[in-house]
Design a protein around this motif. Structure first.
Motif, PDB file in Angstrom:
ATOM      1  N   VAL A  54      34.093  53.092  41.011  1.00  0.00           N
ATOM      2  CA  VAL A  54      34.265  54.325  40.249  1.00  0.00           C
ATOM      3  C   VAL A  54      33.617  54.145  38.884  1.00  0.00           C
ATOM      4  O   VAL A  54      33.432  53.022  38.419  1.00  0.00           O
ATOM      5  CB  VAL A  54      35.761  54.704  40.084  1.00  0.00           C
ATOM      6  N   THR A  55      33.268  55.258  38.265  1.00  0.00           N
ATOM      7  CA  THR A  55      32.718  55.221  36.912  1.00  0.00           C
ATOM      8  C   THR A  55      33.810  55.650  35.946  1.00  0.00           C
ATOM      9  O   THR A  55      34.475  56.666  36.161  1.00  0.00           O
ATOM     10  CB  THR A  55      31.497  56.150  36.789  1.00  0.00           C
ATOM     11  N   ILE A  57      37.295  44.715  39.340  1.00  0.00           N
ATOM     12  CA  ILE A  57      36.135  44.092  38.713  1.00  0.00           C
ATOM     13  C   ILE A  57      35.525  45.083  37.726  1.00  0.00           C
ATOM     14  O   ILE A  57      35.145  46.193  38.106  1.00  0.00           O
ATOM     15  CB  ILE A  57      35.057  43.734  39.762  1.00  0.00           C
ATOM     16  N   VAL A  58      35.438  44.701  36.467  1.00  0.00           N
ATOM     17  CA  VAL A  58      34.705  45.488  35.473  1.00  0.00           C
ATOM     18  C   VAL A  58      33.233  45.110  35.615  1.00  0.00           C
ATOM     19  O   VAL A  58      32.874  43.943  35.521  1.00  0.00           O
ATOM     20  CB  VAL A  58      35.202  45.183  34.038  1.00  0.00           C
ATOM     21  N   ILE A  59      32.402  46.111  35.871  1.00  0.00           N
ATOM     22  CA  ILE A  59      30.957  45.904  35.983  1.00  0.00           C
ATOM     23  C   ILE A  59      30.348  46.447  34.688  1.00  0.00           C
ATOM     24  O   ILE A  59      30.468  47.629  34.387  1.00  0.00           O
ATOM     25  CB  ILE A  59      30.388  46.642  37.208  1.00  0.00           C
ATOM     26  N   LEU A 119      38.520  58.433  34.450  1.00  0.00           N
ATOM     27  CA  LEU A 119      37.492  58.661  35.450  1.00  0.00           C
ATOM     28  C   LEU A 119      36.484  59.678  34.933  1.00  0.00           C
ATOM     29  O   LEU A 119      36.858  60.652  34.275  1.00  0.00           O
ATOM     30  CB  LEU A 119      38.109  59.179  36.747  1.00  0.00           C
ATOM     31  N   VAL A 120      35.208  59.449  35.238  1.00  0.00           N
ATOM     32  CA  VAL A 120      34.177  60.422  34.885  1.00  0.00           C
ATOM     33  C   VAL A 120      34.315  61.600  35.830  1.00  0.00           C
ATOM     34  O   VAL A 120      34.464  61.432  37.039  1.00  0.00           O
ATOM     35  CB  VAL A 120      32.772  59.794  35.008  1.00  0.00           C
ATOM     36  N   PHE A 147      33.572  50.334  37.739  1.00  0.00           N
ATOM     37  CA  PHE A 147      34.757  49.543  38.028  1.00  0.00           C
ATOM     38  C   PHE A 147      34.948  49.503  39.533  1.00  0.00           C
ATOM     39  O   PHE A 147      34.902  50.534  40.193  1.00  0.00           O
ATOM     40  CB  PHE A 147      35.974  50.180  37.347  1.00  0.00           C
ATOM     41  N   GLU A 148      35.140  48.314  40.074  1.00  0.00           N
ATOM     42  CA  GLU A 148      35.347  48.157  41.513  1.00  0.00           C
ATOM     43  C   GLU A 148      36.795  47.778  41.780  1.00  0.00           C
ATOM     44  O   GLU A 148      37.308  46.819  41.205  1.00  0.00           O
ATOM     45  CB  GLU A 148      34.420  47.077  42.061  1.00  0.00           C
TER      46      GLU A 148
END
Length: 126
Positions: free
Chosen positions: A87-88, A31-33, A124-125, A80-81
């Motif tokens: 995760v960011t 899932i893109v948040i 990933l951040v 992002f889930e």
């Protein structure tokens, strides 16, 4: 040609709420948040995704002209889930690969069949 925009509008209202539940835990989905560029409202968009090159690669099954992509590119970072964790991600970059060689073989066939040649890569951040 990727999936038609009319189908995207139908999915947004009907399929996405159902797929959203599965996409949180199913392999190859997530899932893109993201936040709306103008509204600031939070949205959640189910997508096909793969871990790749130190980040995630998201298949653009509806092509490059989707709102969630415009939103994450404008913001530069997004959440992002996938597989039950959030995760960011940052630095969303567009890519093109007509053969979808980066995807697993079974998924590759689906993406090629849909003419989903584009993807977005984000890292990933730290």
């Amino acid at each position: 040609m990727p999936l038609p925009r009319a189908l995207a509008r139908i999915n947004r209202k009907i399929s996405n709420p159902v797929l959203g539940v599965l996409a949180r835990v199913a392999p190859f989905f997530g899932i893109v948040i993201h936040r709306g560029r103008k509204s600031g409202r939070e949205y959640r968009s189910p997508v096909m995704v793969f871990q790749r090159d130190g980040g995630y690669r998201i298949a653009l099954t509806y092509g490059r002209d989707v709102d969630w992509l415009k939103n994450i590119r404008a913001a530069g970072t997004f959440e992002f889930e996938t597989r039950g964790r959030i995760v960011t991600l940052t630095d969303p970059a567009l890519g093109h690969d007509a053969s979808a060689s980066w995807a697993p073989p079974v998924v590759r066939q689906v993406l090629v069949g849909l003419n989903a040649e584009d993807y977005v890569q984000a890292r990933l951040v730290d």
